[in-house]
Design a protein around this motif. Structure first.
Motif, PDB file in Angstrom:
ATOM      1  N   LEU A 199      -9.496   1.482   8.381  1.00 31.31           N
ATOM      2  CA  LEU A 199      -8.758   0.358   7.812  1.00 31.31           C
ATOM      3  C   LEU A 199      -9.319  -0.935   8.378  1.00 31.31           C
ATOM      4  O   LEU A 199      -9.798  -0.960   9.519  1.00 31.31           O
ATOM      5  N   ARG A 200      -9.205  -1.984   7.603  1.00 26.49           N
ATOM      6  CA  ARG A 200      -9.603  -3.276   8.126  1.00 26.49           C
ATOM      7  C   ARG A 200      -8.351  -3.983   8.634  1.00 26.49           C
ATOM      8  O   ARG A 200      -7.226  -3.631   8.257  1.00 26.49           O
ATOM      9  N   VAL A 201      -8.580  -5.001   9.441  1.00 22.26           N
ATOM     10  CA  VAL A 201      -7.440  -5.732   9.990  1.00 22.26           C
ATOM     11  C   VAL A 201      -6.561  -6.249   8.858  1.00 22.26           C
ATOM     12  O   VAL A 201      -5.330  -6.215   8.927  1.00 22.26           O
ATOM     13  N   LYS A 202      -7.221  -6.673   7.813  1.00 25.68           N
ATOM     14  CA  LYS A 202      -6.508  -7.221   6.668  1.00 25.68           C
ATOM     15  C   LYS A 202      -5.564  -6.165   6.066  1.00 25.68           C
ATOM     16  O   LYS A 202      -4.409  -6.430   5.769  1.00 25.68           O
ATOM     17  N   ASP A 203      -6.139  -4.937   5.946  1.00 22.89           N
ATOM     18  CA  ASP A 203      -5.344  -3.853   5.357  1.00 22.89           C
ATOM     19  C   ASP A 203      -4.102  -3.578   6.197  1.00 22.89           C
ATOM     20  O   ASP A 203      -3.006  -3.375   5.674  1.00 22.89           O
ATOM     21  N   VAL A 204      -4.318  -3.541   7.494  1.00 21.02           N
ATOM     22  CA  VAL A 204      -3.194  -3.251   8.374  1.00 21.02           C
ATOM     23  C   VAL A 204      -2.088  -4.265   8.167  1.00 21.02           C
ATOM     24  O   VAL A 204      -0.910  -3.933   8.032  1.00 21.02           O
ATOM     25  N   LYS A 205      -2.494  -5.528   8.103  1.00 18.10           N
ATOM     26  CA  LYS A 205      -1.491  -6.585   7.911  1.00 18.10           C
ATOM     27  C   LYS A 205      -0.758  -6.403   6.590  1.00 18.10           C
ATOM     28  O   LYS A 205       0.457  -6.549   6.508  1.00 18.10           O
ATOM     29  N   HIS A 206      -1.529  -6.033   5.622  1.00 12.43           N
ATOM     30  CA  HIS A 206      -0.960  -5.820   4.295  1.00 12.43           C
ATOM     31  C   HIS A 206       0.107  -4.718   4.328  1.00 12.43           C
ATOM     32  O   HIS A 206       1.206  -4.876   3.800  1.00 12.43           O
ATOM     33  N   ILE A 207      -0.277  -3.611   4.973  1.00  6.76           N
ATOM     34  CA  ILE A 207       0.659  -2.483   5.028  1.00  6.76           C
ATOM     35  C   ILE A 207       1.897  -2.856   5.826  1.00  6.76           C
ATOM     36  O   ILE A 207       3.033  -2.544   5.442  1.00  6.76           O
ATOM     37  N   LEU A 208       1.687  -3.558   6.918  1.00  4.91           N
ATOM     38  CA  LEU A 208       2.832  -3.952   7.735  1.00  4.91           C
ATOM     39  C   LEU A 208       3.801  -4.805   6.926  1.00  4.91           C
ATOM     40  O   LEU A 208       5.014  -4.678   7.044  1.00  4.91           O
ATOM     41  N   GLN A 209       3.225  -5.668   6.113  1.00  3.95           N
ATOM     42  CA  GLN A 209       4.048  -6.507   5.259  1.00  3.95           C
ATOM     43  C   GLN A 209       4.890  -5.643   4.328  1.00  3.95           C
ATOM     44  O   GLN A 209       6.084  -5.829   4.184  1.00  3.95           O
ATOM     45  N   LYS A 210       4.218  -4.654   3.740  1.00  3.95           N
ATOM     46  CA  LYS A 210       4.913  -3.745   2.817  1.00  3.95           C
ATOM     47  C   LYS A 210       6.011  -2.968   3.527  1.00  3.95           C
ATOM     48  O   LYS A 210       7.074  -2.705   2.990  1.00  3.95           O
ATOM     49  N   GLN A 211       5.663  -2.598   4.751  1.00  2.00           N
ATOM     50  CA  GLN A 211       6.601  -1.773   5.507  1.00  2.00           C
ATOM     51  C   GLN A 211       7.925  -2.497   5.710  1.00  2.00           C
ATOM     52  O   GLN A 211       8.986  -1.887   5.766  1.00  2.00           O
ATOM     53  N   LYS A 212       7.828  -3.797   5.818  1.00  3.16           N
ATOM     54  CA  LYS A 212       9.048  -4.581   6.026  1.00  3.16           C
ATOM     55  C   LYS A 212       9.955  -4.497   4.803  1.00  3.16           C
ATOM     56  O   LYS A 212      11.170  -4.550   4.915  1.00  3.16           O
ATOM     57  N   GLU A 213       9.320  -4.364   3.652  1.00  3.66           N
ATOM     58  CA  GLU A 213      10.101  -4.356   2.419  1.00  3.66           C
ATOM     59  C   GLU A 213      10.718  -2.988   2.156  1.00  3.66           C
ATOM     60  O   GLU A 213      11.826  -2.878   1.671  1.00  3.66           O
ATOM     61  N   THR A 214       9.965  -1.942   2.450  1.00 12.36           N
ATOM     62  CA  THR A 214      10.499  -0.602   2.231  1.00 12.36           C
ATOM     63  C   THR A 214      10.797   0.044   3.578  1.00 12.36           C
ATOM     64  O   THR A 214      10.516  -0.517   4.620  1.00 12.36           O
ATOM     65  N   SER A 215      11.378   1.244   3.526  1.00 14.35           N
ATOM     66  CA  SER A 215      11.695   1.901   4.789  1.00 14.35           C
ATOM     67  C   SER A 215      10.689   3.019   5.064  1.00 14.35           C
ATOM     68  O   SER A 215      10.930   3.913   5.863  1.00 14.35           O
ATOM     69  N   LYS A 216       9.568   2.953   4.359  1.00 17.02           N
ATOM     70  CA  LYS A 216       8.592   4.030   4.514  1.00 17.02           C
ATOM     71  C   LYS A 216       7.788   3.886   5.790  1.00 17.02           C
ATOM     72  O   LYS A 216       7.733   2.810   6.394  1.00 17.02           O
ATOM     73  N   LYS A 217       7.152   4.972   6.124  1.00 14.65           N
ATOM     74  CA  LYS A 217       6.329   4.937   7.330  1.00 14.65           C
ATOM     75  C   LYS A 217       4.973   4.338   7.007  1.00 14.65           C
ATOM     76  O   LYS A 217       4.515   4.378   5.877  1.00 14.65           O
ATOM     77  N   PHE A 218       4.336   3.851   8.075  1.00 14.34           N
ATOM     78  CA  PHE A 218       3.046   3.197   7.934  1.00 14.34           C
ATOM     79  C   PHE A 218       2.037   4.088   7.216  1.00 14.34           C
ATOM     80  O   PHE A 218       1.398   3.690   6.252  1.00 14.34           O
ATOM     81  N   GLY A 219       1.952   5.334   7.692  1.00 12.67           N
ATOM     82  CA  GLY A 219       0.989   6.267   7.132  1.00 12.67           C
ATOM     83  C   GLY A 219       1.230   6.518   5.657  1.00 12.67           C
ATOM     84  O   GLY A 219       0.308   6.538   4.838  1.00 12.67           O
ATOM     85  N   GLU A 220       2.509   6.671   5.315  1.00 15.38           N
ATOM     86  CA  GLU A 220       2.862   6.953   3.920  1.00 15.38           C
ATOM     87  C   GLU A 220       2.339   5.859   2.997  1.00 15.38           C
ATOM     88  O   GLU A 220       1.728   6.123   1.955  1.00 15.38           O
ATOM     89  N   ILE A 221       2.596   4.621   3.413  1.00 16.42           N
ATOM     90  CA  ILE A 221       2.171   3.505   2.576  1.00 16.42           C
ATOM     91  C   ILE A 221       0.654   3.499   2.437  1.00 16.42           C
ATOM     92  O   ILE A 221       0.111   3.340   1.339  1.00 16.42           O
ATOM     93  N   ALA A 222      -0.005   3.732   3.571  1.00 14.73           N
ATOM     94  CA  ALA A 222      -1.468   3.702   3.544  1.00 14.73           C
ATOM     95  C   ALA A 222      -2.020   4.728   2.572  1.00 14.73           C
ATOM     96  O   ALA A 222      -2.975   4.456   1.831  1.00 14.73           O
ATOM     97  N   VAL A 223      -1.394   5.898   2.552  1.00 15.59           N
ATOM     98  CA  VAL A 223      -1.865   6.934   1.630  1.00 15.59           C
ATOM     99  C   VAL A 223      -1.570   6.550   0.192  1.00 15.59           C
ATOM    100  O   VAL A 223      -2.399   6.687  -0.698  1.00 15.59           O
ATOM    101  N   GLU A 224      -0.360   6.031   0.004  1.00 16.40           N
ATOM    102  CA  GLU A 224       0.036   5.620  -1.341  1.00 16.40           C
ATOM    103  C   GLU A 224      -0.923   4.584  -1.908  1.00 16.40           C
ATOM    104  O   GLU A 224      -1.273   4.609  -3.079  1.00 16.40           O
ATOM    105  N   GLU A 225      -1.317   3.666  -1.055  1.00 15.19           N
ATOM    106  CA  GLU A 225      -2.210   2.588  -1.493  1.00 15.19           C
ATOM    107  C   GLU A 225      -3.643   3.065  -1.613  1.00 15.19           C
ATOM    108  O   GLU A 225      -4.556   2.269  -1.826  1.00 15.19           O
TER     109      GLU A 225
END
Lengths: 844, 161
Positions: free
Chosen positions: A400-426
């Motif tokens: 992952l790039r730093v940018k991606d991580v930030k992106h996922i973290l942002q998403k994580q705030k909106e949903t209650s999913k886990k970090f890994g889940e979002i990363a796979v989904e995306e």
């Protein structure tokens, strides 16, 4: 030139020289002054240039007089030199020889100097080699080796300082090693630093051709500069105080000075506590104290905007959290690390003080103090014990790039999913990659191999396993009674079950066991404190600290032991002077030991002090009305000592709970009674006192040997049973005092009719076909007669209720497979009862 | 009589034609006679121990405790298992009685203080006396009945024997 003055000076010099004492700074200064003066006087004259040069050499040499290893030789040289100068100037007929002498002396001085430098260099080589060795073995993140290297380096620096000829490289050394200490995240820098270090060593070793040397020196400088550049690059990325780092400091001198005092105060406390911790690493209270010290330092400095202090405090706090949670053990190395931190904080506060809390000046000095290397050091330790975030791992793996991580973290705030889940989904990573990352995350967790379990749950588990064992024996009973055809299958099933439950039982029981070392170490501290308090000297010898005890017992046993140990130091061990008079070693001795004995554990505290005066105890007991006059004569030694356990017997000095001596011996006994232990005192006046605490079986499940006597079943501890015999009549003989002895395997063994001891009314008394179990306990054999032997069985010991606690013969009861109850025999209690009965018979 | 807040439920049992009550909060359970494993060399009124679902529980004979003639146990003998607040812990103990009668509300107002004299039982065992219909019920203080002092006293007595 005034030759009188000159000869006076030389005479003075000769005198000074002969009276020189090692390390006399003033004498050295005087000698130097004299040479200087001499030089001045001589330079007035013509044709003495060579002589003044010689005196200059001597002058320089005087400097080295302070180095003990050189002193002797220099004095010798001086003596020769002074004499020849004197001769040269004052005794014309000796002029020639004097000049010769001077030349010889000059040569000798030169030789001496170079020899010495060589020695120094050799020493230096070995130190450097040592460091190189360590550096090569250095593994990433091995903090303690790093601190060792740093120490070596400091020694090296001292050596170099003495030796001016290689001074030029001092800074390079400092820099290179510094590069090691704090840049181990960058392999490249580390490697080049290591190479440069090796180069420097080679450079010294080949110190022949000055040209090569210079070339090499240039090369080296180049390399070092490269490293410096890299380092700076590295530093400017993360570290260095940022522009507004110190912008928030509050301009209030009074508050700042208060803060300084507060922090210094806390650091002092933390330091003292640390020293205590070194002796007793498990003291939770002390760990908390230090933790609080840093916590307050952090909090108050943050309030005043002192970000540097705050950050250091914060990291140290983090470190101590690990210690507090039991993830990190306190070792002397770790204590060193904390000490460094304390020094760093002190350094910062002293900067504030020196600059009189003027912010501009403070900040200027602050900027020169490198707190980051220390913070990195701690982070390094913390890393090993905490686990990384999934995102961090993925990022490190390059998935992952730093940018991606930030992106996922942002998403994580909106949903209650886990970090890994979002990363796979995306579709940023594949599920396998995620799995690998998760595995990595957990593998770094392995270091904490302890789980905290509440006492209650553990006790419950022990109880439940007890039930399991009982049920298993029920099952065996049923299976044996049932008319199942296939005996082999039946046997196999039950023995498998038994195997499994025995395993479970062993694991569960061992979970509750703690080595007594923990308690013993605390006692060591208690002894040390008490001895210094009282001005006595004691050596402590600790034995059997690996002995494991039930943790419930450990908790209860501590207070009584502290009391006994304090007593031993306070009342037992005499003052050194007194001991000398008594022809004892000035230093007293205390032996604390623990060992398995029979079916229990014996803990003893022995001191070689003045022992106990029996008369004094009786006297005191009479005074206190604990004893009637008429009873004195019949008292046994044991009974006399036992008087000390009576409530109210404690010595006149009433000490409060605060001073930590809230218990008298009566309370000691009460505490030990509570865990069903026994305490006994042995003593010989002027020689020793020994407290012996016998603790019964702490294991809730034992291997039992089941017997039947009268109408009940009684269980003896299996490990004490030597053999079972049915004695022939000729093996039994009756002694004059009426006791029966059994002659077995060449020894006479006393026969005990257990029915009598258990109070059974109907038991086998007939000497024909007796069944005797031979018990070996405390180095003695006993033949215990029972009615019937049933066999070996896993026995769960159940508490007999408080109402029955006075039955010292039993350590508890048990329930058999068929639901009947048996009693587990406590051998100590059993044998005491035997003695009691014998004495009764004697009296009648 | 309404169920007022000040009334407490008592379990009433009889022994030698006299009635006694124990607060129901103290009673763990009431069971039929089971085999007693005798314990020797202890207090006289401790008959032995029983196995109550894997727990070993001592049994006290109330007749002996109250200084009455010992009766043979039969199938109708009943054990009341009670909670005792001992010196160190709360433990269970069984008492033998001849029959259990009733669970009754006893209002505190109808309770009288036990007289110092005139009763067979030492007044320290009693928390009071209540009258229901024409029956006099002695309310037992179970924790007191086995206080350590008492036990020690009895022990000494036994040893001197």
């Amino acid at each position: 030139m005034n030759s009188d003055e000159v000869s006076l000076l030389i005479k003075k010099l000769i005198e000074k020289n002969s009276k020189f004492e090692s390390g006399d700074l003033f004498a050295v200064a005087e000698i130097k002054d004299l040479y200087e003066e001499l030089n001045l006087k001589l330079s007035e004259g013509e044709g003495l240039k060579n002589l003044t040069k010689f005196i200059l050499i001597l002058y320089e040499l005087a400097e080295s007089l302070l180095e003990p290893e050189k002193e002797e030789k220099i004095l010798e040289l001086f003596q020769a030199a002074n004499q020849s100068i004197y001769d040269l100037l004052n005794v014309p007929e000796k002029k020639k020889t004097a000049i010769q002498m001077i030349n010889e002396t000059i040569a000798e001085i030169k030789k001496f100097k170079s020899e010495f430098a060589q020695n120094k260099k050799n020493e230096l080589f070995s130190s450097v080699n040592l460091i190189i060795n360590k550096v090569e073995n250095l593994e990433n993140g091995d903090l303690f080796l790093i601190s060792e290297i740093k120490e070596d380096f400091e020694n090296l620096q001292k050596q170099i300082e003495k030796n001016s000829s290689i001074e030029c490289c001092l800074q390079d050394f400092a820099f290179l090693i510094e590069a090691f200490l704090f840049t181990n995240e960058n392999e490249a820098i580390k490697k080049s630093a290591l190479e440069s270090l090796k180069d420097i060593i080679l450079f010294y070793k080949n110190e022949i051709d000055i040209n090569i040397l210079n070339k090499k020196h240039d090369q080296r400088n180049q390399k070092i500069n490269q490293i410096k550049e890299k380092m700076q690059l590295n530093e400017s990325l993360s570290d260095k105080y940022s522009k507004n780092y110190f912008n928030n400091i509050i301009q209030d001198e009074k508050m700042l000075s208060q803060l300084c005092d507060e922090i210094n105060d806390h650091m002092n406390k933390a330091q003292y506590t640390l020293v205590d911790l070194e002796y007793d690493e498990t003291n939770q209270e002390n760990i908390n104290k230090i933790f609080r010290a840093f916590h307050t330092a952090k909090g108050s400095s943050a309030f005043l905007g002192l970000k540097n202090i705050e950050e250091v405090g914060h990291q140290m706090e983090n470190l101590l959290v690990l210690v507090r949670d039991g993830k990190l053990r306190i070792t002397s190395e770790l204590i060193d690390v904390i000490f460094i931190g304390i020094e760093l904080l002190r350094n910062l506060t002293s900067i504030m003080e020196v600059n009189q809390f003027k912010i501009e000046k403070m900040v200027e000095s602050f900027k020169k103090v490198d707190i980051f290397s220390y913070i990195r050091l701690i982070k390094k330790i913390l890393e090993q014990y905490s686990f990384k975030k999934i995102g961090q791992i993925l990022e490190e793996e390059g998935l992952l790039r730093v940018k991606d991580v930030k992106h996922i973290l942002q998403k994580q705030k909106e949903t209650s999913k886990k970090f890994g889940e979002i990363a796979v989904e995306e579709k940023m990573i594949t599920p396998t990659e995620l799995e690998n990352a998760v595995n990595k995350q957990t593998s770094s967790l392995k270091k904490s191999s302890y789980v905290r379990v509440s006492n209650d749950r553990l006790n419950l588990l022990v109880d439940t396993v007890g039930e399991l064992v009982i049920n298993q024996s029920m099952l065996r009973q049923i299976l044996t009674d049932s008319k199942m055809d296939n005996k082999a299958v039946r046997e196999r099933v039950i023995s498998q079950l038994e195997g499994i439950s025995t395993n479970i039982k062993n694991i569960v029981l061992s979970m509750g066991m703690v080595p007594i070392a923990e308690v013993f170490n605390k006692l060591r501290v208690v002894i040390r404190n008490t001895t210094t308090e009282l001005g006595k000297a004691v050596i402590v010898d600790i034995r059997g600290e690996d002995t494991e005890l039930d943790r419930n017992v450990i908790e209860t046993i501590y207070d009584p032991l502290v009391h006994i140990v304090r007593n031993a130091v306070d009342h037992g061990i005499e003052f050194p002077g007194e001991r000398e008079k008594g022809k004892k070693d000035r230093v007293g001795k205390i032996i604390i030991s623990a060992e398995h004995k029979g079916n229990g554990i014996e803990i003893s505290v022995w001191d070689d002090g003045k022992g106990i005066k029996k008369e004094r105890i009786i006297e005191k007991a009479l005074q206190l009305g604990l004893l009637g006059e008429d009873k004195i004569e019949n008292l046994t030694e044991k009974e006399i000592y036992n008087l000390m356990f009576q409530p109210g017997f404690s010595t006149a000095e009433k000490v409060t709970e605060v001073s930590g001596r809230g218990v008298g011996l009566d309370v000691v006994k009460k505490n030990i009674d509570e865990i069903r232990g026994k305490i006994e005192i042995f003593s010989k006046e002027k020689e020793f006192t020994k407290f012996v605490i016998k603790l019964p079986l702490t294991l809730a499940i034992i291997e039992g040997f089941v017997t039947e006597v009268g109408e009940n079943k009684y269980i003896f501890p299996f490990n004490l049973v030597d053999e079972i015999i049915v004695p022939q009549e000729e093996m039994l003989s009756i002694m004059d005092n009426g006791t029966m002895m059994l002659f077995n395997r060449g020894i006479y063994i006393p026969v005990i009719f257990s029915g009598k001891i258990f109070g059974e009314s109907e038991y086998k008394k007939d000497t024909n076909n007796l069944v005797a179990i031979i018990i070996f306990y405390d180095n003695k054999h006993y033949a215990v007669v029972v009615d019937k032997v049933i066999g070996k069985q896993e026995t769960v010991i159940k508490n007999l209720s408080e109402v029955l606690n006075d039955l010292a013969v039993f350590s508890g009861g048990t329930i058999f497979g068929d639901g009947t109850i048996g009693f587990v025999v406590d051998l100590d209690g059993f044998l005491d009862k035997v003695k009691d009965l014998e004495e009764k018979i004697k009296k009648n | 009589m309404s169920a007022e807040a000040s009334s407490v439920k008592y379990l009433i049992f009889s022994l030698n034609k006299e009635y006694y009550g124990i607060p129901i909060s103290k009673v763990r359970e009431v069971i039929r006679f089971v085999n007693i494993t005798p314990v020797h060399e202890t207090l006289k009124f401790i008959k032995g121990v029983i196995n109550l679902r894997g727990k070993i529980i001592p049994i006290i004979d109330m007749r002996l405790k109250f200084g009455l003639q010992e009766n043979q146990y039969n199938d109708r003998t009943i054990f009341i298992i009670v909670d005792i607040h001992g010196v160190k812990s709360v433990f269970n103990m069984g008492i033998t009685v001849e029959s259990v009668h009733d669970v009754t509300d006893i209002n505190e107002e109808t309770m009288e203080k036990a007289p110092e004299i005139g009763l067979k039982l030492k007044s320290q065992y009693l928390s009071g006396i209540a009258k229901i219909k024409d029956k006099m019920i002695m309310l037992l203080n179970m924790d007191r009945i086995l206080t350590t002092e008492d036990v020690i006293l009895m022990k000494d007595f036994q040893k001197n024997e």
